[in-house]
Design a protein around this motif. Structure first.
Motif, PDB file in Angstrom:
ATOM      1  N   GLN A 130       0.834  -1.198   0.000  1.00 17.61           N
ATOM      2  CA  GLN A 130       0.000   0.000   0.000  1.00 17.61           C
ATOM      3  C   GLN A 130       0.876   1.257   0.000  1.00 17.61           C
ATOM      4  O   GLN A 130       1.928   1.292   0.631  1.00 17.61           O
ATOM      5  CB  GLN A 130      -0.923   0.016   1.222  1.00 17.61           C
ATOM      6  N   ARG A 131       0.421   2.260  -0.722  1.00 24.91           N
ATOM      7  CA  ARG A 131       1.134   3.529  -0.774  1.00 24.91           C
ATOM      8  C   ARG A 131       0.618   4.444   0.337  1.00 24.91           C
ATOM      9  O   ARG A 131      -0.575   4.466   0.636  1.00 24.91           O
ATOM     10  CB  ARG A 131       0.910   4.202  -2.128  1.00 24.91           C
ATOM     11  N   ARG A 154       8.870   1.328   3.613  1.00 30.45           N
ATOM     12  CA  ARG A 154      10.039   1.713   2.833  1.00 30.45           C
ATOM     13  C   ARG A 154       9.887   3.179   2.453  1.00 30.45           C
ATOM     14  O   ARG A 154       8.820   3.616   2.014  1.00 30.45           O
ATOM     15  CB  ARG A 154      10.160   0.843   1.579  1.00 30.45           C
ATOM     16  N   LEU A 155      10.961   3.937   2.617  1.00 28.72           N
ATOM     17  CA  LEU A 155      10.941   5.362   2.305  1.00 28.72           C
ATOM     18  C   LEU A 155      11.245   5.531   0.824  1.00 28.72           C
ATOM     19  O   LEU A 155      12.403   5.445   0.394  1.00 28.72           O
ATOM     20  CB  LEU A 155      11.966   6.111   3.164  1.00 28.72           C
ATOM     21  N   PHE A 215       5.728  13.260   2.145  1.00 23.05           N
ATOM     22  CA  PHE A 215       6.680  12.446   1.384  1.00 23.05           C
ATOM     23  C   PHE A 215       6.141  11.021   1.318  1.00 23.05           C
ATOM     24  O   PHE A 215       5.376  10.581   2.190  1.00 23.05           O
ATOM     25  CB  PHE A 215       8.102  12.504   1.962  1.00 23.05           C
ATOM     26  N   ALA A 216       6.533  10.322   0.276  1.00 23.17           N
ATOM     27  CA  ALA A 216       5.921   9.029  -0.056  1.00 23.17           C
ATOM     28  C   ALA A 216       6.618   7.875   0.647  1.00 23.17           C
ATOM     29  O   ALA A 216       7.841   7.867   0.822  1.00 23.17           O
ATOM     30  CB  ALA A 216       5.966   8.815  -1.564  1.00 23.17           C
ATOM     31  N   VAL A 217       5.834   6.898   1.053  1.00 21.26           N
ATOM     32  CA  VAL A 217       6.336   5.647   1.610  1.00 21.26           C
ATOM     33  C   VAL A 217       5.514   4.490   1.039  1.00 21.26           C
ATOM     34  O   VAL A 217       4.435   4.683   0.476  1.00 21.26           O
ATOM     35  CB  VAL A 217       6.262   5.622   3.153  1.00 21.26           C
ATOM     36  N   GLU A 218       6.050   3.298   1.212  1.00 23.30           N
ATOM     37  CA  GLU A 218       5.338   2.086   0.809  1.00 23.30           C
ATOM     38  C   GLU A 218       5.307   1.132   1.988  1.00 23.30           C
ATOM     39  O   GLU A 218       6.349   0.845   2.605  1.00 23.30           O
ATOM     40  CB  GLU A 218       6.031   1.419  -0.377  1.00 23.30           C
TER      41      GLU A 218
END
Length: 618
Positions: free
Chosen positions: A38-39, A76-77, A54-57
């Motif tokens: 999932q994002r 995960r960054l 900021f995006a992570v998973e």
């Protein structure tokens, strides 16, 4: 094909475009609804006061990672900005949103030598649990705040007085992000002196930080940085110029004013006036009463070991009441009551200078921070010249009690550190007394450098005779040298009372603390000897002065002590009755009685204990 640098730029822009705006009043995402792949987006402040995503998973959930029932979300960054530097100290508490719902708060660094950066997040349910404790504590303490609907939860239990942070072992693959504790108002030399004491309390401090009150209006109790301008009252909240929201920067202060010590993190959740931040403990203090302050981020210093935010701390905007495993939590509004500290330095030449700050009420932290303030006042100005030593006068004002005052001399450069350590230990003992949880409302100090070293060395202590009749006078001759070797002497008459006929006495020349011990008044008191906090303060006030020497005529005697009251030669029947009634309160001591005493060499220091026998014949 586009260059790699261009692709990275596009990736960063795409990450920022994941959400046009930050979710408002986002519902909670249950831990069991999270799925790998999932994002998500994490909101935090990179610079200034505006949060950015900021995006992570989502990688998965590590069950019971922090103990039974305390899991950690692993992500995960993927954002290039964060991938390069990893989880940053100061991002603690940054909210994680998945599908528009609050999943957790950034709290743990998960990295060693990995080429791909990961981070750990505290689940949202654990944040709510701490917020519920804060709501329960606010209700029981009747804080004057706007009503809010508390999340369900049980009232908190007091934490043990341990200021060590709860985190994983140093060689663990993950560890809690340390709050960025910034020091402002302490010179680098003073910060270095107190670094070991702060580290022992769990404070990883950096002197790179400051006061942002110019950006936030008049900061309550933040001080002006001027040694002669008093800070505002710590109970007056000032709203930040930028409305506070999840992802915003906040600081939890331990000291405000001309000296500032504060840990910076990120807001995780807001529920009316209730605020939850950090996502992990600050110092694991349990129930606390600490100022919550606005903050702005100057920049982020990247590091392969631990990247950190550099922050300015602003106005007091609320009170933190919980410092727990999963977060810190409290209420927006007035700040807590604090200990007002004033340190006035009177140089040998020039105008006096005054340092004013306020310290949080915490038994382990308060003495160290106050001692740091005194050190700054002594070493942190161009007027300071304490080569010969200094005089330290203190006044500690407790509620509904007469002030507790002290007046001590300290010689030379070594005496400075010794005197400071002695003060910190005495204040810590007072705050941790077994009778009442009492913090002073105000502590005031006056520091005066000495024109010459007060240390003296003795050449001779002599009595004119060792046998004397009642009504006669004995002369005691004292001969000493000052720190430059100049010789001095004094003769003191000791009249012999007719009631002392037939007694064997001892003439003592010693500091006041030695005479206190010999006459049944030790400076360290057992809890069983006293019954109340006022009695404890009264015992401290009875201490003899620490400078100079006492010339005393002593006689051995059996003493019966009742708290701080001492009775000599009590009849055996009364003694037995008293000790049978309360053996912990009434004590029998083989000690001495001071039949007469004279204070000599005031303003001098001599570490000697000299005794001479004296027999009074018929």
């Amino acid at each position: 094909m586009l260059p790699l640098r261009t692709l990275s730029a596009f990736a960063a822009l795409a990450a920022c475009a994941l959400a046009a705006e930050q979710p408002v009043n986002a519902p909670l995402l249950p831990l069991d609804d999270l799925r790998a792949g999932q994002r998500g987006e994490v909101w935090t402040v990179f610079s200034g006061t505006e949060p950015e995503p900021f995006a992570v998973e989502v990688t998965g959930v590590v069950r019971n990672a922090l103990g039974p029932g305390k899991s950690m979300i692993l992500c995960r960054l993927t954002d290039p900005r964060v991938q390069n530097m990893g989880a940053v100290a100061g991002m603690s508490g940054s909210p994680l949103y998945v599908d528009g719902r609050l999943a957790g708060a950034l709290s743990y660094q998960v990295q060693r030598f990995e080429t791909v950066r990961y981070a750990g997040f505290t689940p949202a349910a654990d944040l709510v649990e701490v917020q519920a404790k804060a709501a329960a504590a606010d209700s029981s303490n009747a804080h004057p705040v706007a009503p809010a609907t508390p999340a369900p939860g049980a009232p908190s239990t007091p934490a043990p007085p341990d200021t060590r942070r709860v985190q994983s072992a140093p060689d663990s693959a993950f560890r809690a992000l340390q709050p960025v504790f910034t020091l402002s108002g302490l010179s680098p030399a003073v910060a270095e002196i107190f670094a070991p004491q702060f580290a022992a309390l769990g404070l990883a401090t950096t002197a790179l930080g400051g006061n942002a009150q110019s950006s936030f209006g008049t900061a309550a109790a933040a001080g002006s940085g001027s040694l002669n301008t008093p800070p505002s009252t710590p109970n007056s909240p000032t709203a930040p110029a930028v409305p506070l929201r999840p992802g915003g920067a906040v600081s939890v202060a331990l000291a405000t004013g001309d000296i500032l010590l504060a840990g910076t993190g990120t807001v995780s959740r807001l529920d009316g006036p209730r605020i939850t931040a950090f996502g992990h403990p600050m110092l694991s203090l349990g129930e606390v009463d600490l100022p919550l302050c606005a903050a702005e981020i100057v920049t982020i210093l990247p590091s392969n070991m631990q990247s950190s935010k550099i922050a300015n701390t602003g106005a007091v905007i609320g009170t933190i009441s919980q410092d727990r495993l999963s977060a810190v939590s409290g209420t927006l509004g007035p700040g807590p009551a604090m200990v007002a500290v004033e340190v006035r330095v009177r140089p040998l030449r020039g105008e006096p200078r005054t340092l004013r700050f306020a310290v949080a009420r915490q038994t382990q932290l308060t003495p160290v921070i106050v001692a740091a303030g005194i050190t700054q006042a002594i070493l942190g100005t161009n007027d300071a010249g304490f080569t010969h030593g200094f005089r330290l006068r203190s006044e500690i004002v407790f509620p509904a009690s007469a002030p507790l005052t002290t007046d001590t001399l300290h010689a030379g450069t070594q005496g400075f550190q010794q005197g400071l350590n002695a003060f910190a230990l005495d204040l810590a003992a007072t705050l941790q007394n077994p009778f009442a949880k009492q913090f002073p409302d105000r502590v005031a100090f006056t520091v005066e450098p000495l024109a010459e070293n007060p240390t003296v060395t003795f050449d001779r202590f002599q009595l004119s005779r060792t046998t004397v009749r009642p009504g006669e006078t004995v002369q005691a001759t004292l001969a000493w040298r000052d720190w430059q070797g100049a010789a001095h002497h004094q003769t003191i008459d000791l009249p012999i009372d007719r009631a002392w006929a037939g007694r064997t006495l001892e003439v003592l020349l010693a500091p006041g603390r030695v005479l206190d011990d010999l006459t049944g008044h030790p400076r360290t008191l057992a809890a069983a000897q006293l019954r109340s906090f006022p009695a404890y303060l009264a015992a401290l006030r009875d201490d003899r002065p620490t400078d100079g020497l006492f010339l005393a005529l002593l006689e051995k005697a059996d003493l019966l002590t009742d708290q701080i009251e001492i009775t000599a030669e009590t009849p055996g029947s009364i003694e037995r009755i008293a000790r049978t009634a309360d053996e912990t309160r009434f004590k029998k001591l083989d000690s001495h009685v001071a039949l007469a005493e004279h204070r000599v060499l005031q303003g001098k220091l001599a570490n000697i204990v000299l005794r001479r026998p004296l027999r009074v014949v018929e």
